[in-house]
Design an enzyme around this catalytic site. Structure first.
Site, PDB file in Angstrom:
ATOM      1  N   LYS A   1      -9.437   8.628   2.306  1.00 16.25           N
ATOM      2  CA  LYS A   1      -9.953   7.257   2.213  1.00 16.25           C
ATOM      3  C   LYS A   1     -11.366   7.149   2.774  1.00 16.25           C
ATOM      4  O   LYS A   1     -12.071   6.180   2.486  1.00 16.25           O
ATOM      5  CB  LYS A   1      -9.036   6.285   2.956  1.00 16.25           C
ATOM      6  CG  LYS A   1      -7.719   5.983   2.265  1.00 16.25           C
ATOM      7  CD  LYS A   1      -6.940   4.910   3.012  1.00 16.25           C
ATOM      8  CE  LYS A   1      -5.615   4.572   2.342  1.00 16.25           C
ATOM      9  NZ  LYS A   1      -4.603   5.628   2.536  1.00 16.25           N
TER      10      LYS A   1
ATOM     11  N   CYS B   1       0.805  -1.225   0.000  1.00 11.19           N
ATOM     12  CA  CYS B   1       0.000   0.000   0.000  1.00 11.19           C
ATOM     13  C   CYS B   1       0.835   1.271   0.000  1.00 11.19           C
ATOM     14  O   CYS B   1       0.285   2.369   0.012  1.00 11.19           O
ATOM     15  CB  CYS B   1      -0.949  -0.010   1.190  1.00 11.19           C
ATOM     16  SG  CYS B   1      -2.063  -1.427   1.160  1.00 11.19           S
TER      17      CYS B   1
ATOM     18  N   PHE C   1       1.772  -3.335   4.068  1.00 10.19           N
ATOM     19  CA  PHE C   1       2.119  -4.652   4.604  1.00 10.19           C
ATOM     20  C   PHE C   1       3.609  -4.910   4.362  1.00 10.19           C
ATOM     21  O   PHE C   1       4.191  -4.475   3.372  1.00 10.19           O
ATOM     22  CB  PHE C   1       1.298  -5.747   3.925  1.00 10.19           C
ATOM     23  CG  PHE C   1      -0.125  -5.855   4.408  1.00 10.19           C
ATOM     24  CD1 PHE C   1      -0.602  -5.079   5.448  1.00 10.19           C
ATOM     25  CD2 PHE C   1      -0.992  -6.757   3.816  1.00 10.19           C
ATOM     26  CE1 PHE C   1      -1.919  -5.195   5.891  1.00 10.19           C
ATOM     27  CE2 PHE C   1      -2.315  -6.888   4.247  1.00 10.19           C
ATOM     28  CZ  PHE C   1      -2.776  -6.104   5.290  1.00 10.19           C
TER      29      PHE C   1
ATOM     30  N   GLU D   1      -0.994   5.632  13.605  1.00 12.03           N
ATOM     31  CA  GLU D   1      -0.554   6.809  12.851  1.00 12.03           C
ATOM     32  C   GLU D   1      -0.691   8.078  13.684  1.00 12.03           C
ATOM     33  O   GLU D   1       0.191   8.940  13.653  1.00 12.03           O
ATOM     34  CB  GLU D   1      -1.347   6.937  11.557  1.00 12.03           C
ATOM     35  CG  GLU D   1      -0.840   8.065  10.664  1.00 12.03           C
ATOM     36  CD  GLU D   1      -1.457   8.074   9.278  1.00 12.03           C
ATOM     37  OE1 GLU D   1      -0.965   8.829   8.414  1.00 12.03           O
ATOM     38  OE2 GLU D   1      -2.434   7.332   9.043  1.00 12.03           O
TER      39      GLU D   1
ATOM     40  N   HIS E   1      -9.801   2.352   0.334  1.00  9.78           N
ATOM     41  CA  HIS E   1      -8.349   2.158   0.293  1.00  9.78           C
ATOM     42  C   HIS E   1      -7.959   1.519  -1.029  1.00  9.78           C
ATOM     43  O   HIS E   1      -8.283   0.365  -1.292  1.00  9.78           O
ATOM     44  CB  HIS E   1      -7.935   1.278   1.471  1.00  9.78           C
ATOM     45  CG  HIS E   1      -6.452   1.132   1.641  1.00  9.78           C
ATOM     46  ND1 HIS E   1      -5.533   1.798   0.863  1.00  9.78           N
ATOM     47  CD2 HIS E   1      -5.719   0.371   2.511  1.00  9.78           C
ATOM     48  CE1 HIS E   1      -4.317   1.471   1.240  1.00  9.78           C
ATOM     49  NE2 HIS E   1      -4.412   0.604   2.238  1.00  9.78           N
TER      50      HIS E   1
ATOM     51  N   HIS F   1      -2.395   8.316   5.998  1.00 11.85           N
ATOM     52  CA  HIS F   1      -2.688   6.986   5.451  1.00 11.85           C
ATOM     53  C   HIS F   1      -4.112   6.619   5.851  1.00 11.85           C
ATOM     54  O   HIS F   1      -4.889   6.166   5.017  1.00 11.85           O
ATOM     55  CB  HIS F   1      -1.673   5.975   5.974  1.00 11.85           C
ATOM     56  CG  HIS F   1      -1.785   4.627   5.348  1.00 11.85           C
ATOM     57  ND1 HIS F   1      -1.713   4.433   3.983  1.00 11.85           N
ATOM     58  CD2 HIS F   1      -1.978   3.388   5.894  1.00 11.85           C
ATOM     59  CE1 HIS F   1      -1.850   3.138   3.707  1.00 11.85           C
ATOM     60  NE2 HIS F   1      -2.017   2.492   4.851  1.00 11.85           N
TER      61      HIS F   1
END
Length: 411
Positions: A335, A165, A399, A314, A340, A303
């Site tokens: 998002k 991502c 990830f 975050e 996402h 994010h």
């Protein structure tokens, strides 16, 4: 970024759940309009999560000849279209004199999963002779860059980054460094994804990573809200044209903003669970790259995936980096409206961040109704906010514990 080779943004392109061109998508983002609905790509009834941010009303034949369409999976369609928009927007003419100095780096986190899935089904039901000869070139991730290079005759650097991502953001940061180090004058860069398919949705659902707010799709992506229950998959592409400053000036290009900082780190912690130290070091590295202090940033496009652990992680990393300045920082997650986009997220969200700087406005974080007590910053809840933005930060995390941060500056 080097004082000798400065990098600016001169073109934008987007295909997304909230619109298939920059004007439409940006208008819907500022209006707080969600692009998330029940999945239509396949019958989702048997799946835990039945919602997604799908691209709708998109005509790939506006960009690619009809005979070529079936040779590419959806992620290539989206990436090629967004790239074509960005090239058109920047106004550059590709000629024999400059084509070797123009490159393309548009990546994807997953690539052609739907095409792989479809061909596997053909093997199982009809045998190996039914495998498409276009499977490999239609599914592998560097084929966005390859197709764009061929379509426009770009002979500069041509490859793809894959970092889950963080793909779209890493593509932009590395492309900027290629310009900084004189490997190119112009780079077409960003990310794309098209994995709203049974295996894509089923795989993330099996991890219990997706929202199951199936009865209210538009409210399902709710970053920083106490009642969030996972992210919503999205699809599409976001592409920016990055250009060396004097090159842009010489041809009279419009400049949206300057890319002044880039950081990247690894958590070295867990394949899927977040860790606060990696994002903290990443944001700090981007600030060092930009040669500015934390209190000089006014806006941060997070994010912000709407996962219970990720949003808190975050937020905590931001507070560690910014200290007291975190309280005056405006943070948002687009998002909440797009879902996402995985490898495409850093691409479209960097488009939105560039526009936030250019137009001096923060998009909202929609669906923020009951703030999580652990998420206690200013997330620009529910309504866009005109504001002064001299510097903006953009985060993407993926990830494998891979992190990326950009810093953009007003011009």
């Amino acid at each position: 970024m080097s004082a000798q080779r400065r990098v600016v943004v001169t073109g934008l392109g987007i295909v997304s759940p909230v619109g298939n061109d920059v004007t439409t998508a940006w208008g819907n983002i500022l209006a707080g309009k969600s692009g998330i609905a029940r999945i239509t790509r396949f019958d989702p009834e048997a799946y835990r999560s039945q919602i997604a941010g799908e691209v709708r009303d998109f005509k790939i034949t506006d960009y690619v000849p009809a005979k070529e369409v079936r040779r590419m999976d959806a992620f290539i369609h989206y990436g090629v279209a967004a790239s074509a928009q960005a090239i058109r927007d920047c106004g550059i003419e590709v000629t024999d004199a400059n084509r070797q100095r123009i490159g393309c780096m548009v990546g994807s986190g997953i690539g052609g999963l739907p095409m792989i899935e479809d061909n596997h089904n053909e093997v199982v039901t009809r045998g190996p002779r039914r495998i498409s000869p276009f499977l490999i070139p239609g599914a592998i991730i560097n084929m966005i860059a390859g197709n764009v290079s061929i379509m426009f005759g770009l002979q500069g650097p041509n490859f793809a980054i894959v970092s889950a991502c963080t793909t779209g953001l890493h593509s932009l940061g590395i492309a900027a460094r290629l310009i900084e180090h004189d490997d190119a004058d112009v780079m077409i860069a960003g990310g794309a994804e098209g994995s709203v398919c049974p295996l894509g949705v089923g795989g993330f659902a099996a991890m219990q990573a997706l929202s199951i707010r199936n009865d209210d799709p538009a409210a399902a992506s709710r970053p920083f809200d106490k009642d969030r229950d996972g992210f919503v998959m999205g699809e599409g592409a976001g592409v920016l044209v990055l250009e060396e400053l004097s090159h842009a000036h010489a041809r009279g290009a419009r400049i949206y903003c300057e890319l002044v900082g880039f950081g990247m780190t690894a958590d070295a912690y867990h394949m899927t669970a977040p860790d606060v130290d990696g994002p903290r070091r990443c944001m700090s590295a981007a600030l060092r790259s930009a040669q500015i202090n934390p209190d000089e940033i006014q806006y941060l496009n997070a994010h912000g995936t709407s996962t219970p652990l990720g949003d808190v992680n975050e937020t905590n990393a931001i507070k560690l980096v910014f200290g007291e300045a975190a309280r005056s920082l405006v943070v948002n997650s687009t998002k909440s409206m797009t879902g996402h986009l995985l490898g495409g997220a850093g691409g479209i969200e960097s488009v939105f961040t560039a526009l936030a700087v250019h137009q001096q406005i923060s998009p909202p974080t929609i669906n923020l109704e009951t703030p999580d007590p652990q998420c206690d910053l200013d997330y620009c809840a529910n309504t866009a906010r005109p504001m002064h933005i001299e510097y903006a930060m953009k985060n993407s995390f993926g990830f494998g514990g891979t992190n990326g941060t950009l810093v953009l500056k007003r011009v």
